[in-house]
Structures are given as C-alpha cells and as structure tokens.
Design a protein around this motif. Structure first.
Motif, PDB file in Angstrom:
ATOM      1  N   LEU A  14      57.771 -43.580  -0.640  1.00 38.19           N
ATOM      2  CA  LEU A  14      57.738 -43.288  -2.260  1.00 38.19           C
ATOM      3  C   LEU A  14      58.959 -43.259  -2.915  1.00 38.19           C
ATOM      4  O   LEU A  14      58.983 -42.886  -4.315  1.00 38.19           O
ATOM      5  N   GLY A  27      59.027 -45.817  -5.255  1.00 34.97           N
ATOM      6  CA  GLY A  27      58.162 -45.903  -6.481  1.00 34.97           C
ATOM      7  C   GLY A  27      56.746 -45.339  -5.869  1.00 34.97           C
ATOM      8  O   GLY A  27      56.483 -45.124  -4.752  1.00 34.97           O
ATOM      9  N   GLU A  28      55.590 -45.057  -6.700  1.00 34.19           N
ATOM     10  CA  GLU A  28      54.381 -44.410  -6.434  1.00 34.19           C
ATOM     11  C   GLU A  28      53.713 -45.464  -5.730  1.00 34.19           C
ATOM     12  O   GLU A  28      53.952 -46.775  -5.960  1.00 34.19           O
ATOM     13  N   ARG A  29      52.999 -45.022  -4.778  1.00 38.26           N
ATOM     14  CA  ARG A  29      52.016 -45.787  -3.932  1.00 38.26           C
ATOM     15  C   ARG A  29      50.642 -45.323  -4.014  1.00 38.26           C
ATOM     16  O   ARG A  29      50.702 -44.041  -3.952  1.00 38.26           O
ATOM     17  N   ARG A  89      53.739 -39.746  -5.761  1.00 37.32           N
ATOM     18  CA  ARG A  89      55.082 -39.954  -6.217  1.00 37.32           C
ATOM     19  C   ARG A  89      55.960 -38.900  -5.772  1.00 37.32           C
ATOM     20  O   ARG A  89      55.282 -37.587  -5.345  1.00 37.32           O
TER      21      ARG A  89
END
Lengths: 109, 109
Positions: free
Chosen positions: B34, B37-39, B80
């Motif tokens: 994370l 970046g967001e997943r 995130r």
DNA sequence: ACGTTACATGGCGAAATGGGCATATAGGAA
DNA sequence: TTCCTATATGCCCATTTCGCCATGTAACGT
C-alpha cells in the motif's frame, strides 16, 4: 520468482517477530523504564505489578527479539535496552494514536 | 497515583494495540504494497496468497488500528495507508534485525 | 551444612489469534 | 428479476499467547 517470494516472506516474518515482541503493554512499559537505564528484574516486577515469573518471561521475549540485553551481577539480573532506534517507534505510535483520536472526534462532532 | 497508574496503563495498552496490528507478516506485506499506492482487496489477496476472507480480516485489523483507510468504488474496496510515519518503523526494525544478525555471527565466529 | 533471596522455567488453564469454509451483502450486467 | 463478481462476516478448529502457581537453580549469608 518463487524463491524470491519465499525470501520476501521470511523477511516479513522476521520483521513481524520484532513487532510481536513490542505488542504487549507490559513489555512496552518495561522498555520505557529501561530507556532511563538498566533495571533489575525485581524493580521491573514492582513496576509492572505482575508475577515475577510473568515479568521474567516478558523479558525473555524482549531478549529473544534482540531488543534488550542482560547482565548478571551476583544474584540479580540487570536488563538494558540494546537498540537505539526505539524513540522512532514511540513517536510513530503516538502519531497514529493522535490521528486516531482526531478522526474519532471529527466523527463525533 | 493510582489514577495515574491506570492512565499510564491505558496508554501502554493503546500503544500495544498499534504494535499488535503490525505484528503479522501478511499485514506487513500488505502495508508494504500500500505504500506504493492504493490497492483493491483482490490485488492484495493475490499478493498475500491467502484466502480472500483472511485478507479481508487482516485489512479490518489494520483499519481498526487506524493504519489504513478504505474507499468503496462500485463493487470494489480500495485500501490506502493512512499514516505517514511507517518508514521509521521499517527502518527501526531493519536496524534491529541487522544488529541481531551481527550479534549472531559474532557469537559463531 | 542450611536458609534466604533473585531469577528462570515447566505446566496448566483461559483467552486471544489466525485461517479456511461457508454464507451474507451489495453492486453491476443481462 | 437472475446471475456473477467483490468484499465482509460467522463459524469452527488449530495454534499461540498470557498469567499464575509451583518448582528449579544459583548466589550469598550464617
């Protein structure tokens, strides 16, 4: 790639083992006390307020993780912090706690 | 003094709760991912290689601790990192691991 | 020798954690 | 509506953690 994955897993496991040693209130209390200088088990037992054997086991956990070291002097064992980077830990955790509190209050208000 | 003691215990418990959330290899792996970046949950499930429900629970633990936040977009949830201070964590843990390795090698040689 | 003190360790039960399976929920497509 | 996909939750079981008690060990005094 599989070997790499395995190695990466081992890395995370090793890291988690350290975090695990820090994941108990009594152990944090002990570390906090040791930051001010070495202490014998009896002092830490008084501080924590648990059974002496319980404190002894907590100290064993911290020692196993490499966070503290001990020194025997006669009948007594003195423990001390072995690593220098714990201040960053406290700071980070306090930051998280503060942000959580803020978020919680915003959720209320 | 008793009240102070109680409050201090609560403090340590709160800190330990954060450390506890960090005390699992899969959760560390997730946080690491994370940081880039967001997943979505499905991506993290692939990454960790555990059951989707297991990963979902790990994410719930991280969220409960205030370490991550989530955002729903249609059917998917994106997670995130919510705090900025985790780098200090990794660094400290790596330092401990390095010192442990060094000590271990000295013990052998 | 004996007793005392300081600490570590073994054992046991209680509680928490972790993981997968099954299921619930909810959004999107047809 | 029905189906499918993405995620969350309940349930159950295995493992781990935690705490105290009892005991072991070792150093010191008498």
């Amino acid at each position: 790639m599989k070997a790499r994955n395995l190695q990466s897993r081992k890395r995370y496991a090793a890291r988690a083992a350290i975090a695990k040693a820090l994941a108990h209130p009594s152990r944090l209390m002990i570390l906090d006390a040791l930051e001010a200088g070495e202490r014998c088990v009896c002092e830490l037992t008084d501080l924590v307020g648990a059974d002496q054997s319980t404190v002894s086991k907590h100290l064993a956990v911290l020692k196993q993780a490499g966070l503290v070291a001990d020194r025997k002097e006669g009948v007594m064992s003195f423990y001390r912090v072995k690593v220098c980077c714990l201040a960053g830990f406290w700071k980070c955790i306090e930051t998280v706690l503060t942000e959580n509190l803020k978020a919680h209050q915003e959720a209320l208000g």
